[in-house]
Design a protein around this motif. Structure first.
Motif, PDB file in Angstrom:
ATOM      1  N   GLY A 133      10.748  25.883 -20.221  1.00  0.00           N
ATOM      2  CA  GLY A 133      11.091  25.755 -21.646  1.00  0.00           C
ATOM      3  C   GLY A 133      10.535  24.713 -22.239  1.00  0.00           C
ATOM      4  N   GLN A 134      10.430  23.460 -21.613  1.00  0.00           N
ATOM      5  CA  GLN A 134       9.584  22.127 -21.925  1.00  0.00           C
ATOM      6  C   GLN A 134       8.223  22.590 -22.488  1.00  0.00           C
ATOM      7  N   ALA A 135       7.461  23.592 -21.454  1.00  0.00           N
ATOM      8  CA  ALA A 135       6.064  24.058 -21.844  1.00  0.00           C
ATOM      9  C   ALA A 135       6.151  24.950 -23.005  1.00  0.00           C
ATOM     10  N   ILE A 136       7.033  25.688 -23.348  1.00  0.00           N
ATOM     11  CA  ILE A 136       6.980  26.523 -24.561  1.00  0.00           C
ATOM     12  C   ILE A 136       7.276  25.538 -25.581  1.00  0.00           C
ATOM     13  N   ARG A 137       8.151  24.705 -25.593  1.00  0.00           N
ATOM     14  CA  ARG A 137       8.386  23.817 -26.754  1.00  0.00           C
ATOM     15  C   ARG A 137       7.395  23.228 -27.260  1.00  0.00           C
ATOM     16  N   PHE A 138       6.468  22.590 -26.305  1.00  0.00           N
ATOM     17  CA  PHE A 138       5.165  21.701 -26.838  1.00  0.00           C
ATOM     18  C   PHE A 138       4.372  22.460 -26.924  1.00  0.00           C
ATOM     19  N   GLY A 139       4.154  23.908 -26.689  1.00  0.00           N
ATOM     20  CA  GLY A 139       2.952  24.939 -27.192  1.00  0.00           C
ATOM     21  C   GLY A 139       1.894  24.712 -26.037  1.00  0.00           C
ATOM     22  N   TRP A 140       2.384  24.621 -24.713  1.00  0.00           N
ATOM     23  CA  TRP A 140       1.104  24.700 -23.605  1.00  0.00           C
ATOM     24  C   TRP A 140       1.344  25.699 -22.712  1.00  0.00           C
ATOM     25  N   VAL A 141       2.563  26.726 -22.887  1.00  0.00           N
ATOM     26  CA  VAL A 141       2.847  27.473 -21.997  1.00  0.00           C
ATOM     27  C   VAL A 141       1.609  28.778 -21.945  1.00  0.00           C
ATOM     28  N   SER A 142       0.834  28.739 -23.029  1.00  0.00           N
ATOM     29  CA  SER A 142      -0.225  29.715 -22.977  1.00  0.00           C
ATOM     30  C   SER A 142      -1.618  29.287 -22.385  1.00  0.00           C
ATOM     31  N   HIS A 143      -1.793  28.054 -22.330  1.00  0.00           N
ATOM     32  CA  HIS A 143      -2.730  27.519 -21.593  1.00  0.00           C
ATOM     33  C   HIS A 143      -3.092  27.746 -20.152  1.00  0.00           C
ATOM     34  N   HIS A 144      -4.275  28.273 -19.760  1.00  0.00           N
ATOM     35  CA  HIS A 144      -4.591  29.089 -18.600  1.00  0.00           C
ATOM     36  C   HIS A 144      -4.140  28.002 -17.425  1.00  0.00           C
ATOM     37  N   PHE A 145      -4.551  26.892 -17.385  1.00  0.00           N
ATOM     38  CA  PHE A 145      -4.193  25.813 -16.340  1.00  0.00           C
ATOM     39  C   PHE A 145      -2.621  25.582 -16.280  1.00  0.00           C
ATOM     40  N   VAL A 146      -1.931  25.617 -17.066  1.00  0.00           N
ATOM     41  CA  VAL A 146      -0.311  25.899 -17.088  1.00  0.00           C
ATOM     42  C   VAL A 146       0.199  27.129 -16.599  1.00  0.00           C
ATOM     43  N   GLN A 147      -0.351  28.300 -17.144  1.00  0.00           N
ATOM     44  CA  GLN A 147       0.191  29.459 -16.669  1.00  0.00           C
ATOM     45  C   GLN A 147      -0.325  29.667 -15.127  1.00  0.00           C
ATOM     46  N   ASN A 148      -1.267  29.199 -14.637  1.00  0.00           N
ATOM     47  CA  ASN A 148      -1.446  29.386 -13.030  1.00  0.00           C
ATOM     48  C   ASN A 148      -0.418  28.398 -12.478  1.00  0.00           C
ATOM     49  N   GLY A 149      -0.149  27.192 -12.913  1.00  0.00           N
ATOM     50  CA  GLY A 149       1.013  26.407 -12.307  1.00  0.00           C
ATOM     51  C   GLY A 149       2.200  27.016 -12.330  1.00  0.00           C
ATOM     52  N   LEU A 150       2.575  27.440 -13.355  1.00  0.00           N
ATOM     53  CA  LEU A 150       3.853  28.213 -13.796  1.00  0.00           C
ATOM     54  C   LEU A 150       4.017  29.430 -12.755  1.00  0.00           C
ATOM     55  N   LEU A 151       2.862  30.255 -12.604  1.00  0.00           N
ATOM     56  CA  LEU A 151       2.928  31.314 -11.763  1.00  0.00           C
ATOM     57  C   LEU A 151       3.136  30.774 -10.196  1.00  0.00           C
ATOM     58  N   HIS A 152       2.483  29.932  -9.890  1.00  0.00           N
ATOM     59  CA  HIS A 152       2.503  29.423  -8.370  1.00  0.00           C
ATOM     60  C   HIS A 152       4.260  28.802  -8.494  1.00  0.00           C
ATOM     61  N   LEU A 153       4.649  28.121  -9.322  1.00  0.00           N
ATOM     62  CA  LEU A 153       6.140  27.601  -9.177  1.00  0.00           C
ATOM     63  C   LEU A 153       6.968  28.802  -9.106  1.00  0.00           C
ATOM     64  N   PHE A 154       7.167  29.870  -9.986  1.00  0.00           N
ATOM     65  CA  PHE A 154       7.906  30.927  -9.839  1.00  0.00           C
ATOM     66  C   PHE A 154       7.814  31.507  -8.573  1.00  0.00           C
TER      67      PHE A 154
END
Length: 486
Positions: A133-154
């Motif tokens: 939710g924080q990543a969405i709030r600050f507008g970084w969720v679509s960044h490729h680097f962040v998406q990889n980290g989020l996918l690994h997290l899930f």
């Protein structure tokens, strides 16, 4: 011309990039503090980064310096968050992130990558969702680097549906994205889906190959792991340490000595360092493939031995009937200050049991809790029952079973049944089979053992009763299958 103190500070800044030890970095820090240059964010970030992240650093020192800084940058905040995430201190990483927001610093894509790693180590799904939710709030969720980290997290949290949705929605998948999803499916036991994804990968690297190989090993598909390792070689990929260890483990369980030797030859040919991890894998492979002498020679060649190295060889010696050598190695391990773990004690107790070293086994069992503070688990009690039972000390074995603080499993009861069979104690055998039934651990083999014990004492009525009970319960003896350890 610059004043002397500024010339000195400029030289110190130049030397920062060449520092190799903590002592050197602290010496330069002292000079920068005297000159006042430590207030410069660039100089401070160099020192904080070295102390927080490098192998020879000091995280506590980095954090104390960080707290004293009057001027901080987003880079320094991220460095400290990353350091706590890398050191498996996720809550301190998140506390620092909150402090960062309270100090009016905005996070960037690197911040969330480090936070996602902290979440993965903590395996906390609510915290992961909050971080998302924080990543969405600050507008970084679509960044490729962040998406990889989020996918690994899930994937790390076992939320494969969420991970797959993120993967399917991503328009920029790289080898890291694919590997993270494959690893998640492997960790959740969905091997077929993982293999399907692996085969569909448009690009593979050594990490993706090793992830699939170690995944196969983890679920016991050793033949498939070895086949994939060979395919990795023929595909032109150089095996990394993880894939080599996975392949050696597969060789150990399959008894593939020739394949194991080829892998060992490859290690020598490539002049790879045989450290504790690789050494333990080689020792385990040679031991399980029947070459205990080669396992011992590898052990002797290692300059740095840990508990896993010692335990592998102790277990190998015990399984090769060299119980005295196994116990001597355990004593050498203690003398060298290597602390044994639970598996070590199982291996030593097994060694004592195989050779009837009852007094030594009892001392080892007592030492486990009194000296090392290791609480005995059901496997340890099983070894103790087997130790006493094989030696004919059936009453003591029965007492261990009665007094043990954990519920016995089929191995503990099987050890007692085996002892009753060896020493022809029919009544103890009957009581043990009844205990199997009470704990819903009934197995076809236990009824056959009891029936044979009755037959050996000419109690044919009891044999008939057991056989009829097996027929009524549709219990059939599977050829070649037995619960009892020899």
């Amino acid at each position: 011309m610059l004043p002397p103190k500024y010339k000195a500070s400029h030289k110190s800044l130049f030397l920062l990039d060449r520092c190799l030890t903590l002592l050197q970095i602290k010496q330069i820090q002292s000079r920068l503090t005297v000159s006042g240059t430590i207030k410069d964010p660039y100089a401070a970030s160099k020192i904080v980064s070295f102390c927080a992240i490098s192998d020879s650093g000091d995280l506590s020192h980095a954090y104390n310096l960080f707290l004293r800084l009057q001027r901080r940058s987003t880079f320094i905040w991220n460095t400290m968050i990353r350091a706590f995430a890398d050191k498996n201190e996720p809550m301190r990483a998140f506390t620092l992130y909150k402090h960062m927001l309270d100090s009016n610093f905005l996070p960037n894509n690197y911040t969330f990558s480090f936070l996602f790693k902290a979440c993965s180590d903590f395996n906390d799904l609510p915290l992961a969702l909050a971080c998302h939710g924080q990543a969405i709030r600050f507008g970084w969720v679509s960044h490729h680097f962040v998406q990889n980290g989020l996918l690994h997290l899930f994937a790390a949290c076992g939320c494969m549906n969420s991970a797959r949705k993120l993967f399917d929605a991503s328009s920029n998948r790289d080898v890291i994205t694919w590997t993270a999803l494959i690893h998640g499916y492997l960790e959740s036991g969905q091997v077929l889906i993982a293999r399907q994804l692996f085969d569909e990968m448009p690009e593979k690297n050594a990490v993706s190959w090793s992830a699939m190989i170690t995944g196969y090993v983890k679920v016991g598909l050793f033949k498939e792991a070895l086949e994939l390792f060979n395919a990795m070689n023929t595909s032109g990929f150089l095996p990394n340490i993880a894939s080599i260890i996975g392949a050696l483990t597969a060789c150990a369980f399959l008894g593939s000595l020739d394949e194991g030797r080829r892998i060992h030859a490859y290690i020598n040919r490539k002049k790879m360092e045989v450290d504790r991890i690789l050494g333990a894998a080689l020792i385990d492979m040679y031991s399980k493939c029947g070459c205990i002498e080669r396992a011992c020679s590898i052990f002797d060649e290692l300059t740095d031995r840990d508990v896993y190295v010692y335990t592998c060889l102790i277990s190998g010696l015990a399984n090769h009937g060299q119980s005295s050598s196994a116990v001597q190695l355990f004593e050498r391990m203690e003398e060298e200050g290597v602390v044994p773990n639970q598996v070590t004690f199982i291996s030593v107790l097994n060694a004592c049991s195989r050779m009837g070293m009852v007094d030594e086994g009892l001392r080892v069992f007592e030492k486990m809790s009194k000296i090392y503070g290791i609480e005995a688990q059901v496997q340890h009690y099983g070894c103790l029952v087997d130790l006493l039972g094989r030696a004919g000390r059936l009453e003591e074995a029965r007492k261990v079973l009665k007094d043990m603080p954990v519920v016995p499993d089929s191995y503990v009861l099987g050890a007692l049944l085996n002892a009753s069979m060896i020493h022809n104690d029919v009544e103890l055998g009957k009581q043990t089979v009844e205990r199997f039934t009470q704990l819903s651990l009934e197995h076809q083999g236990v009824h056959v053992v009891l029936s044979n014990m009755y037959a050996s004492t000419n109690r044919w009525d009891d044999v008939a009763r057991i056989r009829k009970g097996m027929e009524d319960k549709k219990v059939r003896k599977t050829p070649g299958s037995s619960l009892i350890a020899g």
